[in-house]
Design a protein around this motif. Structure first.
Motif, PDB file in Angstrom:
ATOM      1  N   TYR A  48       0.636  -1.448  -0.023  1.00 28.58           N
ATOM      2  CA  TYR A  48      -0.189   0.143   0.034  1.00 28.58           C
ATOM      3  C   TYR A  48       0.834   1.267  -0.072  1.00 28.58           C
ATOM      4  CZ  TYR A  48      -0.098  -2.002   4.950  1.00 28.58           C
ATOM      5  OH  TYR A  48       0.168  -2.891   5.946  1.00 28.58           O
ATOM      6  N   GLY A  49       1.794   1.389  -1.093  1.00 31.33           N
ATOM      7  CA  GLY A  49       2.233   2.575  -1.358  1.00 31.33           C
ATOM      8  C   GLY A  49       2.901   2.862  -2.652  1.00 31.33           C
ATOM      9  N   ALA A 103      -5.137  -2.073  -0.512  1.00 31.13           N
ATOM     10  CA  ALA A 103      -6.365  -2.180   0.193  1.00 31.13           C
ATOM     11  C   ALA A 103      -7.496  -1.562  -0.776  1.00 31.13           C
ATOM     12  CB  ALA A 103      -6.440  -1.337   1.608  1.00 31.13           C
ATOM     13  N   SER A 104      -8.483  -1.949  -0.612  1.00 31.37           N
ATOM     14  CA  SER A 104      -9.731  -1.311  -1.575  1.00 31.37           C
ATOM     15  C   SER A 104     -10.407  -0.069  -0.756  1.00 31.37           C
ATOM     16  CB  SER A 104     -10.685  -2.497  -1.849  1.00 31.37           C
ATOM     17  OG  SER A 104     -11.013  -3.052  -0.519  1.00 31.37           O
ATOM     18  N   LYS A 105     -10.048  -0.231   0.346  1.00 34.05           N
ATOM     19  CA  LYS A 105     -10.676   1.107   1.263  1.00 34.05           C
ATOM     20  C   LYS A 105      -9.681   2.105   1.569  1.00 34.05           C
ATOM     21  CE  LYS A 105     -13.889  -2.172   3.666  1.00 34.05           C
ATOM     22  NZ  LYS A 105     -13.894  -2.781   4.969  1.00 34.05           N
ATOM     23  N   ASP A 106      -8.619   2.292   0.835  1.00 28.45           N
ATOM     24  CA  ASP A 106      -7.247   3.143   0.997  1.00 28.45           C
ATOM     25  C   ASP A 106      -7.709   4.409   0.638  1.00 28.45           C
ATOM     26  OD1 ASP A 106      -4.806   4.151   1.493  1.00 28.45           O
ATOM     27  OD2 ASP A 106      -3.857   2.254   1.273  1.00 28.45           O
ATOM     28  N   VAL A 111      -5.023   4.995  -8.265  1.00 31.04           N
ATOM     29  CA  VAL A 111      -3.484   4.937  -8.205  1.00 31.04           C
ATOM     30  C   VAL A 111      -2.863   3.632  -8.510  1.00 31.04           C
ATOM     31  CG1 VAL A 111      -1.310   5.467  -7.102  1.00 31.04           C
ATOM     32  CG2 VAL A 111      -3.354   7.200  -6.924  1.00 31.04           C
ATOM     33  N   VAL A 112      -3.453   2.799  -8.042  1.00 34.37           N
ATOM     34  CA  VAL A 112      -2.947   1.368  -7.954  1.00 34.37           C
ATOM     35  C   VAL A 112      -3.210   0.789  -9.289  1.00 34.37           C
ATOM     36  CG1 VAL A 112      -3.092  -1.093  -7.133  1.00 34.37           C
ATOM     37  CG2 VAL A 112      -3.243   1.019  -5.454  1.00 34.37           C
ATOM     38  N   GLY A 133       0.240   0.797 -16.303  1.00 28.09           N
ATOM     39  CA  GLY A 133       1.623   0.892 -16.674  1.00 28.09           C
ATOM     40  C   GLY A 133       2.592  -0.276 -16.817  1.00 28.09           C
ATOM     41  N   LEU A 134       2.572  -1.110 -15.769  1.00 27.86           N
ATOM     42  CA  LEU A 134       3.519  -2.071 -15.682  1.00 27.86           C
ATOM     43  C   LEU A 134       3.214  -3.025 -16.785  1.00 27.86           C
ATOM     44  CD1 LEU A 134       3.541  -2.806 -11.871  1.00 27.86           C
ATOM     45  CD2 LEU A 134       5.460  -2.124 -12.960  1.00 27.86           C
TER      46      LEU A 134
END
Length: 224
Positions: A136-137, A158-161, A168-169, A175-176
Motif C-alpha cells: 500500500y504505497g 487495500a480497497s478502502k485506502d 492510483v494502483v 503501466g506495468l
C-alpha cells in the motif's frame, strides 16, 4: 530477537537499522522499510518474522531515531514530508541491501505505506536487488514510473485506502502491463495499513496473513 546495528551507505555515512538473522548461515536477504511512523515495534516484529521464515532481514531507520506515536498523524506527515525519498532509497536503503549482500546472497526489498513507495523507487533504482514486494504505497511518477521497474514486483493494496487509492494502483498496474514488466498485484477488502497488528482500528488478520504468505512465497521463489 533482532539487534540494532550500524551500517554504511554508499556515500560512506553511517546509519542504524534493526537486523534479525535467519537460523541458517547462507540465507537470502530482505530489507524491510518502515511506515510513516518510523522504525516501530510493528516493523521490528515483521523483520523478526522474516528471519523466522528463513531470511536475513534488516530494517533501516529512515528517520534516524525519530518515532511518531500512532495517534499523531500530523507529526507523521511532517516527518514523511521532510524525508528525501531519493536519498533515502539510493543511499540508506541501498546500503542496507549491500550489507545483506556481503555473503553473495540475493536480496529483496519490501515496505509498508511510506515504505511501499520507497520499495517501488528501490525496484527502479537499486541495482543489487533481485525482487520487491510493496504494501500500500506508490511513489509520484517523477520518482519511479512503471517502465523503470527492473526486478519482479509483487504488490498488496487495500480497497478502502484513501491514501494509496485504488485508482492510483490501477493506473500503476496498467503501466506495468503496458511496459511488459513481471508484476502481480493483489487487492484486499481492507483499510490502509491492514498488516499493522498494533493498530486495532485497521488491522485485518485474515488479509494480513494471506498477504504474508504470498510475499514470503514470492521472495522464496525469486531469492533462492
Amino acid at each position: 530477537m533482532g539487534t540494532t546495528i550500524s551500517f554504511k551507505r554508499p556515500d560512506g555515512k553511517e546509519v542504524k537499522g534493526y537486523l534479525a538473522n535467519a537460523s541458517r548461515g547462507n540465507a537470502p536477504g530482505v530489507v524491510v522499510i518502515q511506515e510513516w511512523w518510523g522504525l516501530s515495534e510493528n516493523i521490528k516484529g515483521l523483520t523478526d518474522r522474516f528471519a523466522l521464515a528463513g531470511f536475513d532481514a534488516l530494517a533501516p531507520d529512515l528517520y534516524n531515531g525519530v518515532l511518531v506515536p500512532y495517534h499523531d498523524t500530523e507529526a507523521a506527515n511532517k516527518e514523511m514530508g521532510s524525508l528525501d525519498f531519493l536519498d533515502a532509497t539510493e543511499q540508506t536503503v541501498r546500503g542496507a541491501v549491500q550489507y545483506l549482500k556481503r555473503n553473495g546472497a540475493k536480496v529483496g526489498l519490501t515496505g509498508f505505506c511510506l515504505g511501499g513507495a520507497v520499495t517501488i523507487i528501490g525496484a527502479a533504482r537499486i541495482p543489487e536487488l533481485s525482487a520487491a514486494v510493496c504494501f500500500y504505497g506508490i511513489p509520484p511518477e517523477q520518482a519511479a514510473k512503471p517502465a523503470d521497474i527492473k526486478v519482479p514486483l509483487q504488490g498488496h493494496f487495500a480497497s478502502k485506502d484513501d491514501w494509496c487509492t485504488p485508482q492510483v494502483v490501477d493506473a500503476f498496474e496498467s503501466g506495468l502491463k503496458a511496459a511488459g514488466k513481471a508484476a502481480e498485484f493483489f487487492r484486499y477488502d481492507a483499510d490502509h495499513a491492514f498488516v499493522n497488528e498494533q493498530r486495532a482500528a485497521v488491522h485485518d488478520r485474515e488479509a494480513a496473513e494471506l498477504a504474508w504468505g504470498r510475499a514470503t512465497a514470492f521472495f522464496s521463489k525469486h531469492l533462492a
